[in-house]
Design an enzyme around this catalytic site. Structure first.
Site, PDB file in Angstrom:
ATOM      1  N   SER A 209       0.807  -1.218   0.000  1.00 31.50           N
ATOM      2  CA  SER A 209       0.000   0.000   0.000  1.00 31.50           C
ATOM      3  C   SER A 209       0.837   1.264   0.000  1.00 31.50           C
ATOM      4  O   SER A 209       0.476   2.267  -0.629  1.00 31.50           O
ATOM      5  CB  SER A 209      -0.936   0.005   1.208  1.00 31.50           C
ATOM      6  OG  SER A 209      -1.776  -1.125   1.202  1.00 31.50           O
ATOM      7  N   HIS A 256       0.698   4.515   4.525  1.00 29.50           N
ATOM      8  CA  HIS A 256       0.063   5.183   3.388  1.00 29.50           C
ATOM      9  C   HIS A 256       0.560   6.620   3.265  1.00 29.50           C
ATOM     10  O   HIS A 256       0.898   7.085   2.169  1.00 29.50           O
ATOM     11  CB  HIS A 256      -1.458   5.174   3.568  1.00 29.50           C
ATOM     12  CG  HIS A 256      -2.052   3.810   3.529  1.00 29.50           C
ATOM     13  ND1 HIS A 256      -3.375   3.563   3.826  1.00 29.50           N
ATOM     14  CD2 HIS A 256      -1.508   2.593   3.230  1.00 29.50           C
ATOM     15  CE1 HIS A 256      -3.622   2.271   3.713  1.00 29.50           C
ATOM     16  NE2 HIS A 256      -2.499   1.661   3.358  1.00 29.50           N
TER      17      HIS A 256
END
Length: 312
Positions: A209, A256
């Site tokens: 991610s 993230h």
């Protein structure tokens, strides 16, 4: 220019003197035989002139100076690497414990994991970055949750690979393969370093991610650089940011955020470096600067955890 031969003269190929030739190279005007002829826009050229012409033709480049490529080869390779790593961890689940992102923890005599303490008791061994396992900063980006674990299970790798394909096949041709690899790896490192700085030391994290958020940032920066219609791009970025906020309790928002900021910084350096003979050098220096900054932050945090020592 050579004088035209008389009727009695016999002309031969300049590369094969024993072969009679009556055709001249349109570039150097030397006689060439059929085996030395290369078809040109007008007439024929010799082998040497064709090679010289190929060297003098400037190769097309992307906006950032990368080689033009029509197929997302690196994206496909990265997806394959993630899938191979996933199959490996299914066959050997202990690979997740060994290569996931962990700042610091203790492994007890019973094989269980415990909260890290610098002055750990006998029989307990440290693991993670405090034990010098620096490779976790990268390898964690190629691992994913097993099918029956976590909130998403199998969807973890499925959604990540779909996002990687959608973004990679757009960003890779715009950057070129080498720059795309640099972006992906630095975004992965950025996500891991932010996890190191902002999460509990005993927390285990894994997944692509961080790199994917880095690609999302790259997509936004490149779209602005080329003057694209930003309406759809802005909607995409809004979705990406909302997902980071709404999933904060289920996923690693720190990773993230780190991937997003690192990807934006790297792509801005690549996209806005002045064009010219020094463009590649400036871009390489910028990427090296980002790498050094991430390394210094990681070393400083691990040194704090270990009480002042850097593990080897």
């Amino acid at each position: 220019m050579e004088p035209e031969p008389t009727d009695a003269a016999v002309t031969t190929c300049y590369r094969h003197p024993r072969v009679e030739s009556h055709v001249r190279c349109t570039r150097c005007d030397r006689y060439i035989c059929p085996s030395c002829m290369r078809e040109a826009a007008v007439g024929h050229q010799c082998v040497e002139c064709v090679k010289e012409g190929a060297r003098s033709v400037r190769q097309a480049r992307t906006l950032v100076g990368g080689r033009i490529t029509s197929t997302p080869l690196v994206t496909s390779v990265l997806i394959c690497l993630n899938l191979v790593a996933y199959l490996a961890e299914l066959a050997r689940p202990e690979l997740v414990d060994r290569f996931s992102m962990v700042s610091a923890r203790l492994t007890g005599p019973d094989g269980a994991f415990y909260v890290y303490q610098p002055g750990h008791p006998p029989g307990f061994e440290p693991s993670g970055l405090v034990a010098g396992e620096w490779e976790r900063l990268l390898t964690s980006g190629f691992l994913h949750l097993p099918p029956t674990e976590g909130t998403f299970g199998l969807l973890h790798i499925v959604l990540n690979m779909l996002a990687l394909w959608q973004l990679g096949r757009v960003v890779e041709p715009m950057l070129g393969r080498l720059r795309f690899v640099a972006l992906y790896l630095l975004a992965t490192l950025g996500g891991s370093v932010f996890e190191l700085m902002l999460t509990d030391v005993n927390t285990e994290s894994l997944g692509a991610s961080g790199a994917i958020f880095g690609l999302g940032a790259a997509y936004y920066v490149l779209a602005r650089r080329i003057g694209a219609d930003m309406r759809s791009v802005n909607r995409f970025m809004l979705f990406l940011l909302l997902w980071m906020l709404l999933s904060a309790g289920l996923t690693s928002w720190q990773g993230h955020l780190g991937g997003l900021l690192t990807g934006a910084a790297v792509t801005a350096a690549l996209a806005y470096a002045p064009r010219g003979p020094r463009q590649a050098l400036i871009q390489a220096a910028a990427c090296a600067g980002v790498l050094v900054l991430l390394a210094v932050a990681a070393f400083a945090k691990v040194s704090e955890l270990t009480g002042g020592g850097i593990p080897q």
